[in-house]
Scaffold this motif. Structure first.
Motif, PDB file in Angstrom:
ATOM      1  N   SER A 104       6.032  -3.968  -3.927  1.00 40.73           N
ATOM      2  CA  SER A 104       4.895  -3.914  -3.007  1.00 40.73           C
ATOM      3  C   SER A 104       4.722  -2.545  -2.372  1.00 40.73           C
ATOM      4  CB  SER A 104       5.046  -4.988  -1.925  1.00 40.73           C
ATOM      5  OG  SER A 104       4.990  -6.274  -2.495  1.00 40.73           O
ATOM      6  N   ARG A 108      -0.425  -1.144  -3.075  1.00 38.35           N
ATOM      7  CA  ARG A 108      -1.053  -1.473  -1.805  1.00 38.35           C
ATOM      8  C   ARG A 108      -2.463  -1.988  -2.027  1.00 38.35           C
ATOM      9  NH1 ARG A 108       2.641  -2.252   2.152  1.00 38.35           N
ATOM     10  NH2 ARG A 108       4.158  -0.551   2.190  1.00 38.35           N
ATOM     11  N   ASP A 109      -2.776  -3.127  -1.410  1.00 37.81           N
ATOM     12  CA  ASP A 109      -4.107  -3.720  -1.524  1.00 37.81           C
ATOM     13  C   ASP A 109      -4.532  -3.887  -2.979  1.00 37.81           C
ATOM     14  OD1 ASP A 109      -4.431  -3.760   1.295  1.00 37.81           O
ATOM     15  OD2 ASP A 109      -4.961  -1.628   1.242  1.00 37.81           O
ATOM     16  N   GLY A 110      -3.546  -4.271  -3.817  1.00 34.12           N
ATOM     17  CA  GLY A 110      -3.841  -4.566  -5.205  1.00 34.12           C
ATOM     18  C   GLY A 110      -3.995  -3.358  -6.101  1.00 34.12           C
ATOM     19  N   GLN A 111      -3.668  -2.181  -5.578  1.00 34.29           N
ATOM     20  CA  GLN A 111      -3.796  -0.967  -6.373  1.00 34.29           C
ATOM     21  C   GLN A 111      -2.521  -0.147  -6.309  1.00 34.29           C
ATOM     22  OE1 GLN A 111      -7.332   0.795  -4.563  1.00 34.29           O
ATOM     23  NE2 GLN A 111      -8.587   0.005  -6.228  1.00 34.29           N
ATOM     24  N   ASN A 113      -0.226   2.793  -5.520  1.00 35.91           N
ATOM     25  CA  ASN A 113      -0.211   3.846  -4.495  1.00 35.91           C
ATOM     26  C   ASN A 113       0.676   4.977  -5.003  1.00 35.91           C
ATOM     27  OD1 ASN A 113       0.569   5.423  -2.170  1.00 35.91           O
ATOM     28  ND2 ASN A 113      -0.201   3.777  -0.875  1.00 35.91           N
ATOM     29  N   THR A 146       1.970  -8.663  -6.584  1.00 37.19           N
ATOM     30  CA  THR A 146       2.589  -8.000  -5.433  1.00 37.19           C
ATOM     31  C   THR A 146       2.496  -8.884  -4.189  1.00 37.19           C
ATOM     32  OG1 THR A 146       0.556  -6.908  -4.665  1.00 37.19           O
ATOM     33  CG2 THR A 146       1.794  -5.814  -6.422  1.00 37.19           C
ATOM     34  N   ASN A 147       3.020  -8.342  -3.075  1.00 37.95           N
ATOM     35  CA  ASN A 147       2.928  -9.033  -1.785  1.00 37.95           C
ATOM     36  C   ASN A 147       3.493 -10.447  -1.888  1.00 37.95           C
ATOM     37  OD1 ASN A 147       2.300  -9.483   0.917  1.00 37.95           O
ATOM     38  ND2 ASN A 147       0.172 -10.062   0.471  1.00 37.95           N
ATOM     39  N   GLN A 151      -0.589 -11.709  -4.429  1.00 40.45           N
ATOM     40  CA  GLN A 151      -1.746 -10.896  -4.756  1.00 40.45           C
ATOM     41  C   GLN A 151      -1.602 -10.272  -6.138  1.00 40.45           C
ATOM     42  OE1 GLN A 151      -2.372  -7.424  -2.277  1.00 40.45           O
ATOM     43  NE2 GLN A 151      -4.583  -7.498  -2.619  1.00 40.45           N
ATOM     44  N   SER A 153      -2.467  -7.451  -8.629  1.00 45.21           N
ATOM     45  CA  SER A 153      -2.983  -6.086  -8.596  1.00 45.21           C
ATOM     46  C   SER A 153      -3.995  -5.895  -9.715  1.00 45.21           C
ATOM     47  CB  SER A 153      -1.833  -5.084  -8.754  1.00 45.21           C
ATOM     48  OG  SER A 153      -1.390  -5.070 -10.105  1.00 45.21           O
ATOM     49  N   ASP A 154      -4.616  -4.725  -9.737  1.00 49.25           N
ATOM     50  CA  ASP A 154      -5.534  -4.411 -10.835  1.00 49.25           C
ATOM     51  C   ASP A 154      -4.805  -3.682 -11.968  1.00 49.25           C
ATOM     52  OD1 ASP A 154      -5.092  -1.912  -9.782  1.00 49.25           O
ATOM     53  OD2 ASP A 154      -7.190  -1.478  -9.315  1.00 49.25           O
TER      54      ASP A 154
END
Length: 253
Positions: A104, A108-111, A113, A146-147, A151, A153-154
């Motif tokens: 994770s 971050r936020d499915g993308q 980082n 993730t998370n 979630q 991710s893309d």
């Protein structure tokens, strides 16, 4: 192919849970097993049996003390994951971890980082980093989850992304989220694909429940992948003999 042991910690106790129920809203965590032994019991067992490259996973808060005890019991014999980031990674290596595991933090936020990925590589070096690319299937493709696996991710898991991440880490840890903790059999298509894609040490986890599953895994992976078995083992309340698994998988192909 070798057997990679695991110590999953939840609320300060060694447990085996169905991973995708962790943190799910309106749903209690499904616990397959809660041990009466602490983390050092298992760390000492794995040390006795000379099993290397296993992982300690901190599932949420309240597990740091037990995790450190396991690392101290088996210095450089275990990896650690769960809440790892660039600022604390060196601490866990100093406590005895051979590697740290991240998911994770670098998604971050499915993308992806890239700043965080670069930051942790700069902090500890790629030779101490394991990237967890645990994934779920969607529309016939695999996407990194993730998370706490809530979630998607893309980031699609394929040969191209595997090659990209191999530049930044020493190993991969990949749970098949759809079957993890359910003892429903390995995710065969994922195993076959990973065997074609990876060129660095890679540990698969999820669904293994029998020696037939292990034989199938060996066949599909062509011995190129390692495997974690959790809930199915008798040391975690299952029916599969830990001692026999260690004996059968002690010699890599």
């Amino acid at each position: 192919m070798k057997f990679r042991p695991c110590i999953d910690l939840h609320n300060g106790k060694v447990k085996q849970i169905v991973g995708e129920t962790l943190g799910s809203e309106g749903q209690a965590v499904v616990e397959n097993f809660v041990s009466s032994y602490d983390s050092t019991y298992y760390a000492n067992m794995f040390k006795r049996d000379r099993l290397t490259g296993g992982h300690v996973i901190m599932l949420g808060e309240g597990n740091k003390e037990e995790a450190i005890k396991a690392l101290a019991a088996y210095p450089r014999g275990l990896q650690i994951g769960g809440g790892i980031h660039a600022e604390n990674a060196s601490f866990y290596l100093e406590q005895g971890a051979s590697h740290v595991i991240v998911t994770s933090y670098i998604f971050r936020d499915g993308q992806l980082n890239m700043d965080n990925l670069t930051r942790i590589v700069e902090a500890i070096g790629k030779d101490k980093l394991v990237i967890d690319l645990s994934c779920k299937e969607k529309d016939g493709k695999w996407y990194v989850a993730t998370n706490q696996w809530k979630q998607l991710s893309d980031v699609e898991l394929n040969q191209e992304t595997i090659r990209f991440f191999e530049q930044y880490c020493d190993e991969f840890l990949i749970h098949a989220v759809d079957v993890e903790g359910k003892q429903s059999g390995i995710q065969q298509s994922l195993v076959s694909s990973l065997a074609k894609w990876v060129t660095i040490p890679t540990t698969y986890a999820g669904g293994a429940r029998s020696f037939e599953d292990l034989a199938l895994f060996r066949q599909l992976s062509q011995g190129k992948l390692d495997i974690t078995v959790g809930s199915a083992l008798d040391i975690f309340g299952g029916k599969l003999s830990y001692d026999e698994v260690v004996e059968q998988l002690s010699n890599p192909l």
